[in-house]
Design an enzyme around this catalytic site. Structure first.
Site, PDB file in Angstrom:
ATOM      1  N   HIS A 109       0.830  -1.198  -0.040  1.00 10.05           N
ATOM      2  CA  HIS A 109      -0.077  -0.147  -0.037  1.00 10.05           C
ATOM      3  C   HIS A 109       0.946   1.170   0.002  1.00 10.05           C
ATOM      4  O   HIS A 109       1.864   1.419   0.673  1.00 10.05           O
ATOM      5  CB  HIS A 109      -0.909  -0.051   1.100  1.00 10.05           C
ATOM      6  CG  HIS A 109      -2.196   0.809   1.300  1.00 10.05           C
ATOM      7  ND1 HIS A 109      -1.651   2.535   1.465  1.00 10.05           N
ATOM      8  CD2 HIS A 109      -3.329   0.895   0.635  1.00 10.05           C
ATOM      9  CE1 HIS A 109      -3.021   2.961   1.190  1.00 10.05           C
ATOM     10  NE2 HIS A 109      -3.759   2.039   0.835  1.00 10.05           N
ATOM     11  N   GLU A 113      -4.201   1.508  -7.258  1.00 14.36           N
ATOM     12  CA  GLU A 113      -4.405   2.699  -6.190  1.00 14.36           C
ATOM     13  C   GLU A 113      -3.730   4.027  -6.506  1.00 14.36           C
ATOM     14  O   GLU A 113      -2.539   4.240  -5.890  1.00 14.36           O
ATOM     15  CB  GLU A 113      -4.036   2.068  -4.907  1.00 14.36           C
ATOM     16  CG  GLU A 113      -5.085   1.254  -4.340  1.00 14.36           C
ATOM     17  CD  GLU A 113      -5.512   1.428  -3.077  1.00 14.36           C
ATOM     18  OE1 GLU A 113      -6.699   1.110  -2.658  1.00 14.36           O
ATOM     19  OE2 GLU A 113      -4.471   1.604  -1.984  1.00 14.36           O
TER      20      GLU A 113
HETATM   21  P1  PGA Z   1     -10.027   5.195   0.334  1.00 17.79           P
HETATM   22  O1  PGA Z   1      -8.866   4.459   0.695  1.00 17.79           O
HETATM   23  O2  PGA Z   1     -11.081   4.385  -0.014  1.00 17.79           O
HETATM   24  O3  PGA Z   1     -10.401   5.788   1.532  1.00 17.79           O
HETATM   25  O4  PGA Z   1      -9.633   6.272  -0.634  1.00 17.79           O
HETATM   26  C1  PGA Z   1      -8.476   3.339  -0.273  1.00 17.79           C
HETATM   27  C2  PGA Z   1      -7.261   2.656   0.226  1.00 17.79           C
HETATM   28  O5  PGA Z   1      -6.131   3.228   0.426  1.00 17.79           O
HETATM   29  O6  PGA Z   1      -7.098   1.465   0.122  1.00 17.79           O
END
Ligand code: PGA
Length: 219
Positions: free
Chosen positions: A94, A143
């Site tokens: 992440h 992401e």
């Molecule tokens: P968010 O986070 O849905 O709050 O934007 C997504 C993530 O970081 O997995």
């Protein structure tokens, strides 16, 4: 119908008293089409797993991290064997871990190896289509940093472009998810795209009713 993943990332939120109310009220799961995975902080994993078993809830429990090492003198780390006691999935790579904890490709490769060695499925986060993906990864979550927690999601079209690009590299990736400001109003636009196989959800996964609505809105 393609298989869809809905992954909840609680990040560093919630206390033990919050776990018992996390009943998504899902009637079906594990039907081969939908897989719901909830990833709490380590302190809450045992409690959530118990809740799932006692109430027969229709979701899996995942971890947000795994040690790059096995058992041994690694203060503060939770190793693959320990994660496997409770979890079938683990989020790896992440951007918050890359940014705040200095995680880099070499370390992430080790984390993936530890997950696979212990038969835990890594959900490997990439920030764009050029992010390195270690060998053995089947599930990738695209992401973009600018979309995480900002209320400013990527477009479904761009998510599809990145997902298709990742799949076309033939790295062994079978599913590409999208994550970043996914909510009940926009989830369908993402999962309708041919190469997007679900979503990784932070903020909108904290309230069980909201997360359940998001899952329903996608199908
Ligand atoms: P968010 O986070 O849905 O709050 O934007 C997504 C993530 O970081 O997995």
């Amino acid at each position: 119908m393609k298989k869809l993943f809905f992954v909840a990332n609680w990040k560093s939120n919630k206390l033990s008293g919050d776990v018992d109310s996390y009943d998504l009220g899902l009637e079906k799961e594990g039907d081969g089409e939908t897989e719901v995975v909830v990833c709490p902080p380590f302190t809450l994993i045992d409690g959530l797993k118990r809740l799932v078993e006692e109430k027969g809830l229709k979701f899996k429990v995942g971890a947000q991290d795994i040690s790059p090492f096995g058992e041994g003198a690694y203060t503060g780390e939770v190793n693959g064997k320990q994660v496997k006691e409770f979890c079938e999935y683990v989020i790896v790579g992440h951007s918050e871990r890359r940014d705040h904890f200095g995680e880099h490709d070499e370390m992430l490769k080790r984390k993936v190896a530890q997950a696979l060695e212990n038969e835990i499925m890594p959900i490997y986060c990439i920030q764009d289509e050029n992010t390195f993906v270690p060998e053995g990864v089947s599930i990738v979550a695209y992401e973009p940093v600018s979309a995480i927690g900002t209320g400013n999601p990527d477009t479904p079209e761009n998510a599809e472009r990145v997902a298709e690009s990742v799949m076309s590299k033939n790295l062994g990736v079978r599913f590409v998810l999208y994550g970043g400001s996914v909510n009940v109003g926009n989830v369908r636009g993402f999962v309708e795209k041919e190469h997007v196989s679900g979503v990784l959800v932070g903020g909108a996964s904290l309230d069980p009713d909201k997360f359940a609505d998001l899952i329903k809105a996608a199908s």
